[in-house]
Motif scaffolding. Structure first.
Motif, PDB file in Angstrom:
ATOM      1  N   ILE A  16      37.806  43.960  27.686  1.00  0.00           N
ATOM      2  CA  ILE A  16      37.534  43.846  29.118  1.00  0.00           C
ATOM      3  C   ILE A  16      37.901  45.169  29.776  1.00  0.00           C
ATOM      4  CG2 ILE A  16      38.055  42.589  31.258  1.00  0.00           C
ATOM      5  CD1 ILE A  16      36.793  40.892  28.900  1.00  0.00           C
ATOM      6  N   ILE A  17      36.990  45.683  30.612  1.00  0.00           N
ATOM      7  CA  ILE A  17      37.250  46.911  31.373  1.00  0.00           C
ATOM      8  C   ILE A  17      37.072  46.583  32.849  1.00  0.00           C
ATOM      9  CG2 ILE A  17      36.634  49.329  31.752  1.00  0.00           C
ATOM     10  CD1 ILE A  17      37.498  48.683  28.852  1.00  0.00           C
ATOM     11  N   ARG A  18      38.105  46.890  33.634  1.00  0.00           N
ATOM     12  CA  ARG A  18      38.082  46.653  35.084  1.00  0.00           C
ATOM     13  C   ARG A  18      38.190  47.995  35.801  1.00  0.00           C
ATOM     14  NH1 ARG A  18      36.860  41.717  36.777  1.00  0.00           N
ATOM     15  NH2 ARG A  18      38.199  42.058  38.555  1.00  0.00           N
ATOM     16  N   ALA A  45      44.011  43.876  37.345  1.00  0.00           N
ATOM     17  CA  ALA A  45      43.027  43.813  36.265  1.00  0.00           C
ATOM     18  C   ALA A  45      42.989  42.427  35.627  1.00  0.00           C
ATOM     19  CB  ALA A  45      43.335  44.878  35.212  1.00  0.00           C
ATOM     20  N   VAL A  46      44.146  41.906  35.263  1.00  0.00           N
ATOM     21  CA  VAL A  46      44.195  40.609  34.574  1.00  0.00           C
ATOM     22  C   VAL A  46      43.786  39.474  35.505  1.00  0.00           C
ATOM     23  CG1 VAL A  46      45.710  38.910  33.484  1.00  0.00           C
ATOM     24  CG2 VAL A  46      45.887  41.331  32.857  1.00  0.00           C
ATOM     25  N   ASN A  47      44.434  39.369  36.640  1.00  0.00           N
ATOM     26  CA  ASN A  47      44.164  38.237  37.530  1.00  0.00           C
ATOM     27  C   ASN A  47      42.767  38.308  38.134  1.00  0.00           C
ATOM     28  OD1 ASN A  47      46.607  36.753  37.210  1.00  0.00           O
ATOM     29  ND2 ASN A  47      47.633  38.376  38.327  1.00  0.00           N
ATOM     30  N   GLY A  48      42.278  39.496  38.423  1.00  0.00           N
ATOM     31  CA  GLY A  48      40.909  39.635  38.918  1.00  0.00           C
ATOM     32  C   GLY A  48      39.904  39.089  37.919  1.00  0.00           C
ATOM     33  N   TYR A  49      40.119  39.399  36.652  1.00  0.00           N
ATOM     34  CA  TYR A  49      39.224  38.905  35.620  1.00  0.00           C
ATOM     35  C   TYR A  49      39.301  37.380  35.496  1.00  0.00           C
ATOM     36  CZ  TYR A  49      36.730  38.396  31.241  1.00  0.00           C
ATOM     37  OH  TYR A  49      35.824  38.013  30.279  1.00  0.00           O
ATOM     38  N   LEU A  50      40.513  36.838  35.497  1.00  0.00           N
ATOM     39  CA  LEU A  50      40.672  35.382  35.373  1.00  0.00           C
ATOM     40  C   LEU A  50      40.055  34.647  36.561  1.00  0.00           C
ATOM     41  CD1 LEU A  50      44.319  35.174  33.976  1.00  0.00           C
ATOM     42  CD2 LEU A  50      42.157  35.083  32.689  1.00  0.00           C
ATOM     43  N   ILE A  51      40.164  35.221  37.744  1.00  0.00           N
ATOM     44  CA  ILE A  51      39.533  34.628  38.934  1.00  0.00           C
ATOM     45  C   ILE A  51      38.012  34.676  38.786  1.00  0.00           C
ATOM     46  CG2 ILE A  51      39.132  34.953  41.409  1.00  0.00           C
ATOM     47  CD1 ILE A  51      42.154  35.853  41.525  1.00  0.00           C
ATOM     48  N   GLU A  52      37.480  35.825  38.348  1.00  0.00           N
ATOM     49  CA  GLU A  52      36.032  35.946  38.133  1.00  0.00           C
ATOM     50  C   GLU A  52      35.510  34.918  37.129  1.00  0.00           C
ATOM     51  OE1 GLU A  52      34.520  39.733  36.852  1.00  0.00           O
ATOM     52  OE2 GLU A  52      35.065  40.664  38.753  1.00  0.00           O
ATOM     53  N   LYS A  53      36.295  34.658  36.087  1.00  0.00           N
ATOM     54  CA  LYS A  53      35.891  33.701  35.056  1.00  0.00           C
ATOM     55  C   LYS A  53      36.163  32.255  35.483  1.00  0.00           C
ATOM     56  CE  LYS A  53      34.414  35.077  31.501  1.00  0.00           C
ATOM     57  NZ  LYS A  53      33.002  35.296  31.144  1.00  0.00           N
ATOM     58  N   THR A 136      39.866  25.310  28.793  1.00  0.00           N
ATOM     59  CA  THR A 136      38.955  26.257  29.447  1.00  0.00           C
ATOM     60  C   THR A 136      39.587  27.645  29.524  1.00  0.00           C
ATOM     61  OG1 THR A 136      38.068  24.438  30.764  1.00  0.00           O
ATOM     62  CG2 THR A 136      37.553  26.657  31.508  1.00  0.00           C
ATOM     63  N   LEU A 137      40.836  27.709  29.959  1.00  0.00           N
ATOM     64  CA  LEU A 137      41.544  28.991  29.997  1.00  0.00           C
ATOM     65  C   LEU A 137      41.710  29.540  28.583  1.00  0.00           C
ATOM     66  CD1 LEU A 137      43.138  31.276  31.300  1.00  0.00           C
ATOM     67  CD2 LEU A 137      45.135  29.757  31.364  1.00  0.00           C
ATOM     68  N   ARG A 138      42.074  28.691  27.644  1.00  0.00           N
ATOM     69  CA  ARG A 138      42.272  29.145  26.259  1.00  0.00           C
ATOM     70  C   ARG A 138      40.992  29.785  25.715  1.00  0.00           C
ATOM     71  NH1 ARG A 138      46.065  28.565  22.518  1.00  0.00           N
ATOM     72  NH2 ARG A 138      47.247  27.110  23.810  1.00  0.00           N
ATOM     73  N   TYR A 139      39.840  29.217  26.020  1.00  0.00           N
ATOM     74  CA  TYR A 139      38.568  29.774  25.560  1.00  0.00           C
ATOM     75  C   TYR A 139      38.370  31.197  26.095  1.00  0.00           C
ATOM     76  CZ  TYR A 139      33.592  30.425  24.822  1.00  0.00           C
ATOM     77  OH  TYR A 139      32.376  30.930  24.442  1.00  0.00           O
ATOM     78  N   VAL A 140      38.635  31.408  27.384  1.00  0.00           N
ATOM     79  CA  VAL A 140      38.489  32.740  27.994  1.00  0.00           C
ATOM     80  C   VAL A 140      39.487  33.708  27.361  1.00  0.00           C
ATOM     81  CG1 VAL A 140      38.790  34.043  30.145  1.00  0.00           C
ATOM     82  CG2 VAL A 140      37.521  31.881  30.157  1.00  0.00           C
ATOM     83  N   LEU A 141      40.705  33.267  27.149  1.00  0.00           N
ATOM     84  CA  LEU A 141      41.730  34.122  26.543  1.00  0.00           C
ATOM     85  C   LEU A 141      41.352  34.509  25.123  1.00  0.00           C
ATOM     86  CD1 LEU A 141      44.915  32.247  27.800  1.00  0.00           C
ATOM     87  CD2 LEU A 141      43.966  34.397  28.701  1.00  0.00           C
ATOM     88  N   GLU A 142      40.792  33.565  24.374  1.00  0.00           N
ATOM     89  CA  GLU A 142      40.367  33.862  22.998  1.00  0.00           C
ATOM     90  C   GLU A 142      39.245  34.897  22.985  1.00  0.00           C
ATOM     91  OE1 GLU A 142      39.615  29.946  21.438  1.00  0.00           O
ATOM     92  OE2 GLU A 142      41.771  29.634  20.984  1.00  0.00           O
ATOM     93  N   GLU A 143      38.357  34.858  23.981  1.00  0.00           N
ATOM     94  CA  GLU A 143      37.301  35.873  24.089  1.00  0.00           C
ATOM     95  C   GLU A 143      37.874  37.265  24.331  1.00  0.00           C
ATOM     96  OE1 GLU A 143      34.851  34.319  27.288  1.00  0.00           O
ATOM     97  OE2 GLU A 143      33.291  33.833  25.838  1.00  0.00           O
ATOM     98  N   MET A 144      39.063  37.340  24.915  1.00  0.00           N
ATOM     99  CA  MET A 144      39.716  38.615  25.243  1.00  0.00           C
ATOM    100  C   MET A 144      40.625  39.099  24.125  1.00  0.00           C
ATOM    101  SD  MET A 144      40.917  37.469  29.072  1.00  0.00           S
ATOM    102  CE  MET A 144      41.743  38.991  29.495  1.00  0.00           C
TER     103      MET A 144
END
Length: 146
Positions: A16-18, A45-53, A136-144
């Motif tokens: 991920i690049i922010r 960077a981290v929270n912005g991405y999690l909010i976007e997802k 749902t969060l775990r899935y996004v985290l695994e993608e990262m």
């Protein structure tokens, strides 16, 4: 700013690049971005991405991530009006915790200005007691993950 030798990651090592523009107020009396501001970039960077997802709703959600540990190694100065590219990756996912790896790069540079990590423990917003990371969060985290 004291520069520290460390093993470095390239921007391409982060899934991920922010993009984060520096602000005039980020500079300190020494003419570079103040060290504490780097932690703000980590959070952004981290929270912005999690909010976007759509896996973090800090206003209305029942679960929030609290930072329990953090570290930053500084290699090069950033200064206004630099654009910062923040590389973000996940290096560990536990039952209720996540370790995020972050690299900060001046746009156009291949060497990091800083890199570090922070650990979120996910907790119930009301009780502040740890909760399991939902699927749902775990899935996004695994993608990262790296």
């Amino acid at each position: 700013m004291v520069m520290v030798e460390t093993d470095t990651r390239l921007l391409s090592d982060y899934p991920i690049i922010r993009r984060i523009p520096t602000r005039w107020m980020d500079n300190d009396a020494y003419g570079h971005v103040n060290n504490v501001t780097y932690y703000s970039y980590f959070d952004t960077a981290v929270n912005g991405y999690l909010i976007e997802k759509d896996v973090l709703d800090y206003l209305h959600g029942q679960t929030i991530g609290l930072v329990v540990e953090t570290s930053c190694k500084y290699m090069k100065s950033l200064e206004f009006p630099d654009i910062v590219l923040a590389g973000v990756a996940v290096s560990h996912i536990g039952n209720s915790s996540v370790r995020y790896e972050i690299g900060l790069f001046k746009e156009g540079d291949t060497d990091p200005a800083a890199q570090g990590y922070f650990i979120h423990v996910y907790v119930d917003k009301a009780t502040r007691r740890p909760v399991n990371i939902d699927s749902t969060l775990r899935y996004v985290l695994e993608e990262m993950s790296i």
